[in-house]
Enzyme design. Structure first.
Site, short mmCIF file in Angstrom:
data_model
loop_
_atom_site.label_atom_id
_atom_site.label_comp_id
_atom_site.label_asym_id
_atom_site.label_seq_id
_atom_site.Cartn_x
_atom_site.Cartn_y
_atom_site.Cartn_z
N ASP A 21 0.83 -1.21 0.00
CA ASP A 21 0.00 0.00 0.00
C ASP A 21 0.86 1.26 0.00
O ASP A 21 1.96 1.27 0.54
CB ASP A 21 -0.91 -0.03 1.25
CG ASP A 21 -2.08 0.93 1.12
OD1 ASP A 21 -2.35 1.41 0.00
OD2 ASP A 21 -2.73 1.21 2.14
N HIS B 158 2.28 2.93 -8.98
CA HIS B 158 2.12 1.48 -9.19
C HIS B 158 3.33 0.92 -9.93
O HIS B 158 3.82 -0.16 -9.61
CB HIS B 158 0.83 1.18 -9.98
CG HIS B 158 -0.42 1.64 -9.27
ND1 HIS B 158 -0.65 1.37 -7.94
CD2 HIS B 158 -1.50 2.35 -9.70
CE1 HIS B 158 -1.82 1.90 -7.58
NE2 HIS B 158 -2.35 2.51 -8.63
N LEU C 89 9.31 -21.70 -3.50
CA LEU C 89 8.40 -20.77 -2.81
C LEU C 89 7.11 -20.65 -3.61
O LEU C 89 7.14 -20.67 -4.84
CB LEU C 89 9.08 -19.40 -2.69
CG LEU C 89 8.29 -18.26 -2.04
CD1 LEU C 89 9.23 -17.38 -1.22
CD2 LEU C 89 7.58 -17.36 -3.06
C1 IPE Z 1 -5.58 -2.80 -0.17
O1 IPE Z 1 -5.18 -1.47 -0.32
C2 IPE Z 1 -5.60 -3.51 -1.49
C3 IPE Z 1 -4.32 -3.69 -2.16
C4 IPE Z 1 -3.14 -3.34 -1.72
C5 IPE Z 1 -4.40 -4.38 -3.43
P1 IPE Z 1 -6.22 -0.29 -0.45
O2 IPE Z 1 -5.45 0.96 -0.56
O3 IPE Z 1 -7.19 -0.57 -1.54
O4 IPE Z 1 -7.00 -0.38 0.93
P2 IPE Z 1 -7.91 0.70 1.69
O5 IPE Z 1 -9.00 1.06 0.74
O6 IPE Z 1 -7.07 1.86 2.03
O7 IPE Z 1 -8.40 -0.02 2.90
C1 IPE Z 2 -1.73 0.09 -3.29
O1 IPE Z 2 -1.45 1.45 -3.36
C2 IPE Z 2 -1.91 -0.52 -4.65
C3 IPE Z 2 -3.29 -0.96 -4.95
C4 IPE Z 2 -4.31 -0.84 -4.17
C5 IPE Z 2 -3.47 -1.59 -6.24
P1 IPE Z 2 -2.60 2.53 -3.38
O2 IPE Z 2 -2.98 2.78 -4.80
O3 IPE Z 2 -3.73 2.10 -2.52
O4 IPE Z 2 -1.88 3.77 -2.77
P2 IPE Z 2 -2.50 4.87 -1.79
O5 IPE Z 2 -3.11 4.15 -0.64
O6 IPE Z 2 -3.53 5.62 -2.57
O7 IPE Z 2 -1.33 5.71 -1.41
MG MG Z 3 -4.12 2.40 -0.55
#
Ligand code: IPE
Ligand code: IPE
Ligand code: MG
Length: 245
Positions: free
Chosen positions: A16, A33, A127
């Site tokens: 995240d 990403h 793994l």
């Molecule tokens: C969780 O992250 C999903 C992934 C990393 C794929 P999000 O950024 O979507 O989660 P929330 O919405 O902050 O809980």
């Molecule tokens: C996690 O990073 C990746 C996915 C959920 C695919 P985010 O896109 O949620 O990044 P933030 O939380 O907005 O910083």
């Molecule tokens: Mg996020």
């Protein structure tokens, strides 16, 4: 007696913070990403060095469909490219790729890429990398409940004899082990619908570092933190000590 030095056998990762990483740099979210992609593969390498046997990576949740159509489109296309470019190297490293998630709504081309990667790597033993794409913990439980109800109607399962062990057979990946260590970057302290069943007794580790900045040294820190924990599974500390003697 000294406590055994334990390596978590199964690590679940919520990658995240990509969006915030990009925002801090005045870049589009997609750049975050892109920057985060390499981090997962460096981590898989580190896991192999440590003898970790299973990694579950949250790549796209059932809730992520709520993002803008542009971001969803990017994430779908990007998952596909990422699998295509990484699968041969992962195969050489002995990694078995396993997809966890719902086929509904997921791009057909992403599904075929996941299936091809699974086929290519199916005999690998070093793994297992569970790629969680269009995955949701509640969706997994719901899909299991529906399958159990159908089997009960067909008299293939007796409701009263269902056990935790037999319920596991209805999960997306019955052979998957319970998660030892859950790791989430970016400072958010929640599980966001990841692996509900398999996380029941997991040690949770949160770090403020945004995913694209997460380095091997941060991973080692998480492992050392895990090694300081005492996993009791309902027992007392004294019982654990007695068992270790
Ligand atoms: C969780 O992250 C999903 C992934 C990393 C794929 P999000 O950024 O979507 O989660 P929330 O919405 O902050 O809980
Ligand atoms: C996690 O990073 C990746 C996915 C959920 C695919 P985010 O896109 O949620 O990044 P933030 O939380 O907005 O910083
Ligand atoms: Mg996020």
């Amino acid at each position: 007696m000294a406590k055994k030095i334990e390596i978590p056998q199964h690590i679940a990762i919520v990658m995240d913070g990509n969006g915030r990483w990009a925002k801090e740099r005045g870049l589009p979210r997609t750049a975050g990403h892109q920057a985060g992609e390499k981090v997962l593969f460096d981590l898989v390498e580190a896991c192999i060095e440590f003898g970790v046997k299973e990694v579950s990576a949250y790549a796209f949740s059932t809730e992520n469909w709520k993002r803008s159509p542009e971001e969803v489109k990017f994430l779908m296309g990007y998952s596909r490219e990422m699998l295509r470019t990484r699968r041969d190297r992962l195969n050489e490293m002995g990694v078995k790729i396993n997809w966890l998630g719902r086929p509904q709504k997921l791009w057909k081309s992403v599904i075929s890429e996941l299936e091809e990667a699974e086929e290519l790597t199916k005999n690998n033993k070093v793994l297992t990398l569970n790629m969680c794409v269009n995955y949701g913990g509640r969706a997994e439980m719901l899909d299991a409940a529906v399958a159990i109800a159908k089997d009960a109607l067909r008299r293939k399962v007796k409701p009263d004899s269902l056990s935790e062990k037999s319920l596991r057979k209805y999960l997306y990946s019955p052979q998957m082990s319970d998660v030892d260590l859950f790791l989430r970057s970016s400072g958010e302290q929640r599980t966001s619908n990841f692996l509900m069943w398999q996380l029941a007794y997991t040690e949770l580790y949160f770090t403020k570092i945004l995913w694209p900045d997460f380095k091997k040294k941060n991973f080692y820190k998480a492992i050392f933190d895990y090694q300081k924990r005492e996993r009791r599974f309902g027992k007392t500390s004294q019982q654990i000590l007695d068992n270790n003697v």
